[in-house]
Enzyme design. Structure first.
Site, PDB file in Angstrom:
ATOM      1  N   ARG A  62      37.002  58.961  41.242  1.00  0.00           N
ATOM      2  CA  ARG A  62      38.327  57.958  41.207  1.00  0.00           C
ATOM      3  C   ARG A  62      38.043  56.926  41.832  1.00  0.00           C
ATOM      4  NH1 ARG A  62      42.602  62.176  42.384  1.00  0.00           N
ATOM      5  NH2 ARG A  62      42.115  61.612  44.650  1.00  0.00           N
ATOM      6  N   TYR A 106      55.152  36.794  35.094  1.00  0.00           N
ATOM      7  CA  TYR A 106      55.022  37.731  33.977  1.00  0.00           C
ATOM      8  C   TYR A 106      56.179  38.744  33.823  1.00  0.00           C
ATOM      9  CZ  TYR A 106      52.110  40.837  31.062  1.00  0.00           C
ATOM     10  OH  TYR A 106      51.706  41.572  29.978  1.00  0.00           O
ATOM     11  N   ASP A 109      49.134  36.052  41.384  1.00  0.00           N
ATOM     12  CA  ASP A 109      48.632  36.304  40.224  1.00  0.00           C
ATOM     13  C   ASP A 109      47.765  35.011  39.617  1.00  0.00           C
ATOM     14  OD1 ASP A 109      48.124  37.029  37.373  1.00  0.00           O
ATOM     15  OD2 ASP A 109      50.131  38.013  37.065  1.00  0.00           O
ATOM     16  N   LYS A 123      42.179  39.261  30.261  1.00  0.00           N
ATOM     17  CA  LYS A 123      42.583  38.151  29.614  1.00  0.00           C
ATOM     18  C   LYS A 123      41.022  37.705  29.452  1.00  0.00           C
ATOM     19  CE  LYS A 123      46.714  39.279  29.187  1.00  0.00           C
ATOM     20  NZ  LYS A 123      47.727  38.726  30.201  1.00  0.00           N
TER      21      LYS A 123
HETATM   22  C1  LIG Z   1      48.827  39.606  30.533  1.00  0.00           C
HETATM   23  C2  LIG Z   1      49.123  39.791  32.013  1.00  0.00           C
HETATM   24  C3  LIG Z   1      49.302  40.462  32.878  1.00  0.00           C
HETATM   25  C4  LIG Z   1      49.318  41.929  32.720  1.00  0.00           C
HETATM   26  O1  LIG Z   1      47.833  42.320  32.396  1.00  0.00           O
HETATM   27  P1  LIG Z   1      47.468  43.745  31.329  1.00  0.00           P
HETATM   28  O2  LIG Z   1      46.148  44.021  31.630  1.00  0.00           O
HETATM   29  O3  LIG Z   1      47.926  43.083  29.926  1.00  0.00           O
HETATM   30  O4  LIG Z   1      48.493  44.729  32.003  1.00  0.00           O
HETATM   31  C5  LIG Z   1      49.559  40.201  34.187  1.00  0.00           C
HETATM   32  N1  LIG Z   1      49.796  39.027  34.609  1.00  0.00           N
HETATM   33  C6  LIG Z   1      49.456  37.887  33.811  1.00  0.00           C
HETATM   34  C7  LIG Z   1      49.881  36.261  34.085  1.00  0.00           C
HETATM   35  C8  LIG Z   1      49.284  38.062  32.367  1.00  0.00           C
HETATM   36  O5  LIG Z   1      49.301  37.138  31.462  1.00  0.00           O
END
Ligand SMILES: *Cc1c(COP(=O)(O)O)cnc(C)c1O
Length: 389
Positions: free
Chosen positions: A56, A109, A181, A206
């Protein structure tokens, strides 16, 4: 050796050089049980740096990826999460308890917002959404029980740029941690810890994975924040598949080449859109006309390929005809892969304190790696559908 540029680091970080003859890429290691030689080793207290005692906590594949992200973000340690959203919820749960107050920028988000108003509210945490343009005035919102300031810059869908250093500086003076973020910029174009933040999050799903074929998140922390995140990761039981961690590591190798193209094509599309009479605004921080441009220029070293534009108010069928006519832009969630995407927002998304930028339609575009002129031609034929009504 002189200090190296980040493009060089992207190629070389996270490639442990232990064996003599070796493949270019580290092996993908799977595993749950780790065997120990002696009883002393088995019952030894946990090493604070998270030595690998059970699956884990990850495998050497995870560590290679985490170490690369840590160095790119100038952090102390990185935790891997099974998605970007899981990375966000890990941070928010690590720092809150019943009775906490948290400050969250109004343009985060949407699922981040939903976690705050849903799960965190149920557990007695109060979320205050604030206008990220507040800057140093964030201090007027601090309370005795303020546990964390959470930022996303540029903001989701509307792309406002935040003065991260002004906010993080105020928070640090008040003993409050700041999390950012940083998904849009990737570690290549912005490094929040260098601007006073304590925690940086990526939806590595992403650009870092970069090929729309994996779900992955990261949390990189300063030394002071490491114990809180380690505890939260342990108690919540998050674990990420080694194949996905490997895809993150592989994605880093081409990140700078891909982002250079995403940036260039994104700007080409943004400028083309600016010239269209039906377009009322293009929300892209690298455009000199954008409100956040000065801050973007001060803090960021580049722009990725994700931005939005606003269309005059129009009927849903017209927007559908436009979006469905496109051959090269797919309609779908997420972004950061090699392909171009489009997502129209027919109604304003929730904002608590900021105005939604249009009374028409907001359209988010991701500029993929296709030929830029082909993408312009596709938009051109799509716009014919918009002009018909
Ligand atoms: C897509 C996204 C997330 C979430 O990511 P996932 O891997 O889809 O859970 C978080 N923050 C931003 C700015 C995003 O565009």
């Amino acid at each position: 050796m002189p200090s190296r540029q980040i493009e060089t680091d992207l190629v070389h970080l996270g490639r442990p050089h232990s064996e003599g003859r070796r493949f270019v890429n580290p092996a993908v290691q799977r595993g749950s049980t780790v065997l120990f030689q002696t009883l002393d080793d088995l019952i030894a207290p946990e090493d604070p740096f998270g030595s690998l005692r059970y699956g884990r906590q990850g495998t050497p594949t995870h560590r290679a990826f985490e170490d690369a992200i840590t160095q790119l973000e100038h952090g102390y340690r990185t935790f891997t999460a099974p998605s970007g959203l899981a990375a966000i919820t890990l941070v928010l749960t690590a720092y809150t308890s019943a009775g906490s107050h948290i400050l969250v920028s109004d343009n985060v988000y949407s699922p981040t917002r939903d976690f705050c108003t849903g799960m965190l509210a149920r557990f007695g945490v109060e979320t205050e959404f604030f206008n990220p343009a507040l800057g140093e005035d964030i201090k007027t919102r601090f309370r005795k029980n303020t546990a964390i300031v959470f930022l996303e810059s540029p903001g989701s869908l509307t792309f406002e740029v935040t003065d991260v250093s002004a906010i993080a500086h105020m928070a640090r003076q008040a003993g409050i941690v700041t999390a950012v973020d940083n998904t849009w910029a990737t570690p290549l174009f912005f490094q929040p810890l260098q601007h006073g933040a304590d925690i940086v999050i990526h939806a590595a799903t992403k650009y870092i994975v970069g090929h729309a074929d994996g779900m992955l998140g990261t949390v990189t922390v300063t030394e002071a924040c490491e114990p809180a995140l380690r505890r939260a990761a342990y108690q919540s039981g998050i674990a990420t598949g080694p194949e996905d961690a490997y895809l993150g590591l592989r994605g880093l190798r081409t990140l700078s080449a891909r982002l250079a193209r995403h940036q260039e094509t994104g700007l080409t599309l943004a400028r083309w859109l600016q010239a269209q009479p039906l377009v009322t605004a293009v929300l892209h921080p690298a455009l000199p006309e954008a409100s956040g441009h000065a801050l973007w220029k001060r803090d960021f070293t580049g722009a990725s390929g994700l931005f939005s534009f606003c269309l005059k108010p129009m009927r849903r069928e017209t927007v559908a005809a436009f979006a469905e006519s496109l051959q090269l832009f797919g309609m779908g969630f997420s972004w950061g892969g090699f392909e171009s995407l489009i997502t129209p927002e027919l109604k304003p998304r929730s904002r608590s304190v900021m105005a939604w930028p249009t009374d028409g339609v907001l359209v988010r575009l991701h500029a993929g790696l296709e030929n830029a002129q082909d993408l312009v031609s596709d938009l051109e034929q799509g716009f014919a559908h918009l002009r018909q009504t």
